[in-house]
Write a protein that holds these residues in place. Sequence first.
Motif, mmCIF file in Angstrom:
data_model
loop_
_atom_site.group_PDB
_atom_site.id
_atom_site.type_symbol
_atom_site.label_atom_id
_atom_site.label_comp_id
_atom_site.label_asym_id
_atom_site.label_seq_id
_atom_site.Cartn_x
_atom_site.Cartn_y
_atom_site.Cartn_z
ATOM 1 N N GLY A 92 1.139 -0.954 0.097
ATOM 2 C CA GLY A 92 -0.118 -0.318 -0.091
ATOM 3 C C GLY A 92 1.247 1.350 0.303
ATOM 4 O O GLY A 92 0.452 2.290 -0.459
ATOM 5 N N PHE A 93 1.766 1.670 0.714
ATOM 6 C CA PHE A 93 2.610 2.166 0.840
ATOM 7 C C PHE A 93 3.113 2.450 -0.624
ATOM 8 O O PHE A 93 3.728 3.284 -1.169
ATOM 9 N N THR A 94 3.921 1.957 -1.355
ATOM 10 C CA THR A 94 4.473 1.566 -2.615
ATOM 11 C C THR A 94 3.085 2.408 -3.474
ATOM 12 O O THR A 94 3.723 2.952 -4.476
ATOM 13 N N GLU A 95 1.892 1.976 -3.491
ATOM 14 C CA GLU A 95 1.278 2.725 -4.392
ATOM 15 C C GLU A 95 0.951 3.354 -4.432
ATOM 16 O O GLU A 95 0.459 4.438 -5.072
ATOM 17 N N MET A 96 0.476 4.347 -2.800
ATOM 18 C CA MET A 96 0.490 5.354 -2.836
ATOM 19 C C MET A 96 1.420 6.579 -3.092
ATOM 20 O O MET A 96 1.709 7.487 -3.230
ATOM 21 N N PHE A 97 2.988 6.138 -2.830
ATOM 22 C CA PHE A 97 4.166 6.226 -3.056
ATOM 23 C C PHE A 97 4.152 6.794 -4.887
ATOM 24 O O PHE A 97 4.279 8.093 -5.428
ATOM 25 N N VAL A 98 4.062 5.567 -5.932
ATOM 26 C CA VAL A 98 3.452 6.008 -7.080
ATOM 27 C C VAL A 98 2.523 7.244 -7.587
ATOM 28 O O VAL A 98 2.417 7.834 -8.945
ATOM 29 N N PHE A 99 1.227 6.857 -7.028
ATOM 30 C CA PHE A 99 0.681 7.917 -7.168
ATOM 31 C C PHE A 99 0.669 8.967 -7.288
ATOM 32 O O PHE A 99 -0.058 9.916 -7.129
ATOM 33 N N MET A 100 1.456 9.202 -5.905
ATOM 34 C CA MET A 100 1.667 10.768 -5.165
ATOM 35 C C MET A 100 2.651 11.053 -6.677
ATOM 36 O O MET A 100 2.996 12.709 -6.737
ATOM 37 N N VAL A 101 3.975 10.578 -7.037
ATOM 38 C CA VAL A 101 4.636 11.146 -7.836
ATOM 39 C C VAL A 101 4.656 11.255 -9.213
ATOM 40 O O VAL A 101 4.337 12.420 -10.032
ATOM 41 N N LEU A 102 2.700 10.666 -9.790
ATOM 42 C CA LEU A 102 2.028 10.887 -10.750
ATOM 43 C C LEU A 102 1.560 11.980 -10.724
ATOM 44 O O LEU A 102 1.359 12.811 -12.152
ATOM 45 N N LEU A 103 1.259 12.389 -9.840
ATOM 46 C CA LEU A 103 0.038 14.064 -9.362
ATOM 47 C C LEU A 103 1.393 14.756 -9.334
ATOM 48 O O LEU A 103 1.026 15.725 -9.664
ATOM 49 N N LEU A 104 2.807 14.737 -7.923
ATOM 50 C CA LEU A 104 3.520 15.520 -8.690
ATOM 51 C C LEU A 104 3.885 15.983 -9.410
ATOM 52 O O LEU A 104 4.301 16.555 -10.293
ATOM 53 N N THR A 105 3.880 15.049 -10.885
ATOM 54 C CA THR A 105 4.585 15.372 -11.889
ATOM 55 C C THR A 105 3.793 15.582 -12.609
ATOM 56 O O THR A 105 3.869 16.780 -13.253
ATOM 57 N N GLY A 106 2.188 15.653 -12.999
ATOM 58 C CA GLY A 106 1.410 16.476 -13.716
ATOM 59 C C GLY A 106 1.397 18.330 -12.258
ATOM 60 O O GLY A 106 1.344 19.154 -13.255
ATOM 61 N N LEU A 107 1.411 18.113 -11.656
ATOM 62 C CA LEU A 107 2.059 19.286 -10.969
ATOM 63 C C LEU A 107 2.522 20.203 -11.958
ATOM 64 O O LEU A 107 2.506 21.419 -12.011
ATOM 65 N N PHE A 108 3.951 19.627 -11.131
ATOM 66 C CA PHE A 108 5.321 20.391 -12.372
ATOM 67 C C PHE A 108 4.700 20.350 -13.926
ATOM 68 O O PHE A 108 5.593 21.696 -13.980
ATOM 69 N N TYR A 109 4.369 19.997 -14.170
ATOM 70 C CA TYR A 109 4.401 19.617 -15.705
ATOM 71 C C TYR A 109 2.943 21.361 -16.047
ATOM 72 O O TYR A 109 3.243 22.294 -16.737
#
Length: 119
Positions: A92-109
């Motif tokens: 669950g931790f890695t799933e949420m980590f991947v989810f947050m990385v994708l969202l942060l990538t979108g935010l930086f974009y």
Amino acid sequence: MATELVLSAMALLGIAIVIPLFMLVTTVFGPRAGGTAKNEAYESGVKRMIGLAEQKFSVKYYMLAILFLLFDIEAVFMYPWAVNVRELGWFGFTEMFVFMVLLLTGLFYILKKGVLNWR
């Protein structure tokens, strides 16, 4: 079972009829709020509208609304994870980590594209 279904449908239909009738009766026979502000076109205090009512909004407002919904839904997904984080373990931790990385990538974009810049 069929009678329970019929009773449930009748109760739902009764509620669907009674509530609008109650609202109509209170609107027609209810007390009137006095004052001149209620009779004005804009109760908010705006006396004179600037521009036409058909004036178009900038696309920036719509983009901001879509971004708000995107990150609001992200928060909705994080609440159940935060409640069950111990039960989910490292998976669950890695799933949420991947989810947050994708969202942060979108935010930086969107920051790089200048969507949040109003100039």
